[in-house]
Design an enzyme around this catalytic site. Structure first.
Site, PDB file in Angstrom:
ATOM      1  N   ASN A   9       2.655  -3.630 -13.668  1.00 26.67           N
ATOM      2  CA  ASN A   9       1.575  -3.154 -12.793  1.00 26.67           C
ATOM      3  C   ASN A   9       1.570  -1.629 -12.870  1.00 26.67           C
ATOM      4  O   ASN A   9       2.431  -0.979 -12.298  1.00 26.67           O
ATOM      5  CB  ASN A   9       1.834  -3.632 -11.352  1.00 26.67           C
ATOM      6  CG  ASN A   9       0.819  -3.075 -10.373  1.00 26.67           C
ATOM      7  OD1 ASN A   9      -0.225  -2.540 -10.774  1.00 26.67           O
ATOM      8  ND2 ASN A   9       1.114  -3.196  -9.083  1.00 26.67           N
ATOM      9  N   LYS A  11      -0.465   0.375 -11.628  1.00 24.67           N
ATOM     10  CA  LYS A  11      -1.021   0.994 -10.412  1.00 24.67           C
ATOM     11  C   LYS A  11      -2.017   2.110 -10.775  1.00 24.67           C
ATOM     12  O   LYS A  11      -2.690   2.025 -11.797  1.00 24.67           O
ATOM     13  CB  LYS A  11       0.108   1.532  -9.525  1.00 24.67           C
ATOM     14  CG  LYS A  11       1.196   0.498  -9.265  1.00 24.67           C
ATOM     15  CD  LYS A  11       2.086   0.876  -8.128  1.00 24.67           C
ATOM     16  CE  LYS A  11       3.257  -0.066  -8.070  1.00 24.67           C
ATOM     17  NZ  LYS A  11       3.988  -0.006  -6.818  1.00 24.67           N
ATOM     18  N   HIS A  96      -1.832  -7.544  -3.291  1.00 24.49           N
ATOM     19  CA  HIS A  96      -0.677  -6.649  -3.423  1.00 24.49           C
ATOM     20  C   HIS A  96      -0.435  -5.944  -2.086  1.00 24.49           C
ATOM     21  O   HIS A  96      -1.382  -5.609  -1.365  1.00 24.49           O
ATOM     22  CB  HIS A  96      -0.943  -5.618  -4.524  1.00 24.49           C
ATOM     23  CG  HIS A  96       0.284  -4.849  -4.908  1.00 24.49           C
ATOM     24  ND1 HIS A  96       0.765  -3.796  -4.151  1.00 24.49           N
ATOM     25  CD2 HIS A  96       1.153  -4.989  -5.940  1.00 24.49           C
ATOM     26  CE1 HIS A  96       1.869  -3.330  -4.724  1.00 24.49           C
ATOM     27  NE2 HIS A  96       2.126  -4.038  -5.803  1.00 24.49           N
ATOM     28  N   GLU A  98       0.309  -3.025  -1.328  1.00 23.75           N
ATOM     29  CA  GLU A  98      -0.319  -1.708  -1.148  1.00 23.75           C
ATOM     30  C   GLU A  98      -1.757  -1.869  -0.657  1.00 23.75           C
ATOM     31  O   GLU A  98      -2.277  -1.023   0.070  1.00 23.75           O
ATOM     32  CB  GLU A  98      -0.239  -0.898  -2.451  1.00 23.75           C
ATOM     33  CG  GLU A  98       1.170  -0.375  -2.683  1.00 23.75           C
ATOM     34  CD  GLU A  98       1.523  -0.104  -4.131  1.00 23.75           C
ATOM     35  OE1 GLU A  98       0.634  -0.108  -4.996  1.00 23.75           O
ATOM     36  OE2 GLU A  98       2.735   0.101  -4.387  1.00 23.75           O
ATOM     37  N   GLU A 168       7.323 -10.086  -3.369  1.00 29.80           N
ATOM     38  CA  GLU A 168       7.627  -8.663  -3.440  1.00 29.80           C
ATOM     39  C   GLU A 168       7.942  -8.151  -2.032  1.00 29.80           C
ATOM     40  O   GLU A 168       7.013  -7.872  -1.256  1.00 29.80           O
ATOM     41  CB  GLU A 168       6.425  -7.882  -3.964  1.00 29.80           C
ATOM     42  CG  GLU A 168       5.976  -8.281  -5.338  1.00 29.80           C
ATOM     43  CD  GLU A 168       5.211  -7.151  -6.008  1.00 29.80           C
ATOM     44  OE1 GLU A 168       5.706  -6.638  -7.013  1.00 29.80           O
ATOM     45  OE2 GLU A 168       4.151  -6.764  -5.505  1.00 29.80           O
ATOM     46  N   GLY A 174       8.846   0.323  -4.997  1.00 32.81           N
ATOM     47  CA  GLY A 174       8.850   1.763  -5.250  1.00 32.81           C
ATOM     48  C   GLY A 174       9.944   2.518  -4.502  1.00 32.81           C
ATOM     49  O   GLY A 174       9.933   3.752  -4.470  1.00 32.81           O
ATOM     50  N   SER A 213      11.184  -2.671  -7.214  1.00 28.94           N
ATOM     51  CA  SER A 213      12.244  -1.889  -7.855  1.00 28.94           C
ATOM     52  C   SER A 213      13.028  -2.684  -8.899  1.00 28.94           C
ATOM     53  O   SER A 213      14.229  -2.471  -9.079  1.00 28.94           O
ATOM     54  CB  SER A 213      13.198  -1.306  -6.793  1.00 28.94           C
ATOM     55  OG  SER A 213      12.502  -0.410  -5.947  1.00 28.94           O
TER      56      SER A 213
HETATM   57  C1  PEP Z   1       4.698  -3.398  -7.799  1.00 32.37           C
HETATM   58  O1  PEP Z   1       3.899  -2.556  -8.152  1.00 32.37           O
HETATM   59  O2  PEP Z   1       4.282  -4.511  -7.499  1.00 32.37           O
HETATM   60  C2  PEP Z   1       6.123  -3.056  -7.752  1.00 32.37           C
HETATM   61  C3  PEP Z   1       6.963  -3.998  -7.550  1.00 32.37           C
HETATM   62  O3  PEP Z   1       6.450  -1.744  -7.921  1.00 32.37           O
HETATM   63  P1  PEP Z   1       7.928  -1.178  -8.267  1.00 32.37           P
HETATM   64  O4  PEP Z   1       8.454  -1.996  -9.404  1.00 32.37           O
HETATM   65  O5  PEP Z   1       7.690   0.256  -8.621  1.00 32.37           O
HETATM   66  O6  PEP Z   1       8.770  -1.334  -7.041  1.00 32.37           O
END
Ligand code: PEP
Length: 252
Positions: A9, A11, A96, A98, A168, A174, A213
């Site tokens: 992803n 982003k 997601h 975010e 997640e 992040g 992460s």
């Molecule tokens: C994500 O964008 O869904 C994600 C898990 O980001 P990261 O791997 O940076 O934590």
């Protein structure tokens, strides 16, 4: 036997030049993993066409990061599922954290997007996950099951067929503070159990990705858990070596 899937992803990162560099760096290595692990990347809408062209002839799939939950029509600034499918997109991220957390996307809106994606023949990647305060309050189960049930209630269990689920934990995204493999496995198993309870013959076949992460150092142990079927990877998917190692961990 579920084939592992790793989805990058990207982003709101990248540029035409940087994306091409990244793709040139990962393509040959990922080619070597063909047949062992499925891989896809999700650039911004603006970069989809160029990414599709750059990946032509490779087995790396393309996903979008979002979509609008209704068909083509008067909705300024939005992109429909059929537009994505027409452009050559295969996957789309839905719900997601975010978008849920920062843009107020509700369970109902995620269900609409999920439905629109399926109708257009896209594979929705439905994200669920709890915040740190929800985990601390002992609400992890309630939150992730509510998010999953919202889609099943709206679409029926059969709609989960061919969909992908992603757990997640919001606090891990992040943050550099991933869930332990045990914490992650517990929630993945819970989600699969819920799919079974809701009557899904598909429960054993559905892929449940892990995100938050995930990196080259922790992917192997996470992906070795029985109910973790790959990863949804943010930051580490922007670094060629990291992403290749993560994909290789899923394919080993
Ligand atoms: C994500 O964008 O869904 C994600 C898990 O980001 P990261 O791997 O940076 O934590």
């Amino acid at each position: 036997m579920r084939r592992k899937l790793v989805v990058g992803n990207w982003k709101m990162h990248g540029s035409l030049g940087r994306n091409r560099e990244l793709l040139e760096a990962i393509k040959p290595a990922l080619q070597g993993l063909e047949g062992r692990v499925e891989v896809a990347v999700c650039p911004s809408y603006l970069h989809l066409a160029d990414t599709i062209a750059a990946l032509a002839g490779s087995h790396v799939g393309i996903g979008a990061q979002d979509l609008f939950g209704l068909g083509e029509g008067a909705m300024t600034g939005e992109v429909s599922a059929s537009m994505l499918a027409d452009a050559g997109v295969g996957f789309v991220i839905v719900g997601h954290s975010e978008r849920r957390g920062r843009l107020g996307e509700t369970d109902a809106r995620a269900a609409d997007k999920f439905a629109a994606a399926r109708e257009a023949g896209l594979v929705p990647i439905l994200c669920v996950g709890e915040t740190r305060s929800e985990r601390n309050a002992g609400e992890t189960e309630t939150v992730v099951l509510r998010q999953l049930d919202a889609v099943i209630d709206n679409q029926g269990i059969a709609a989960m067929d061919k969909a992908v689920l992603a757990y997640e934990p919001v606090w891990a995204i992040g943050s550099g503070d991933p869930a332990t493999p045990q914490q992650a496995q517990a929630v993945h198993a819970l989600l699969r159990e819920r799919l079974k309870q809701r009557g899904g013959d598909i429960a054993d076949g559905i892929r449940i990705l892990h995100g938050g992460s995930v990196n080259a150092a922790n992917a192997g142990e996470l992906f070795a858990q029985p109910d973790i079927d790959g990863g949804l990877v943010g930051g580490a998917s922007l670094k060629a070596r990291e992403f290749i190692t993560i994909c290789a961990s899923a394919g080993s």
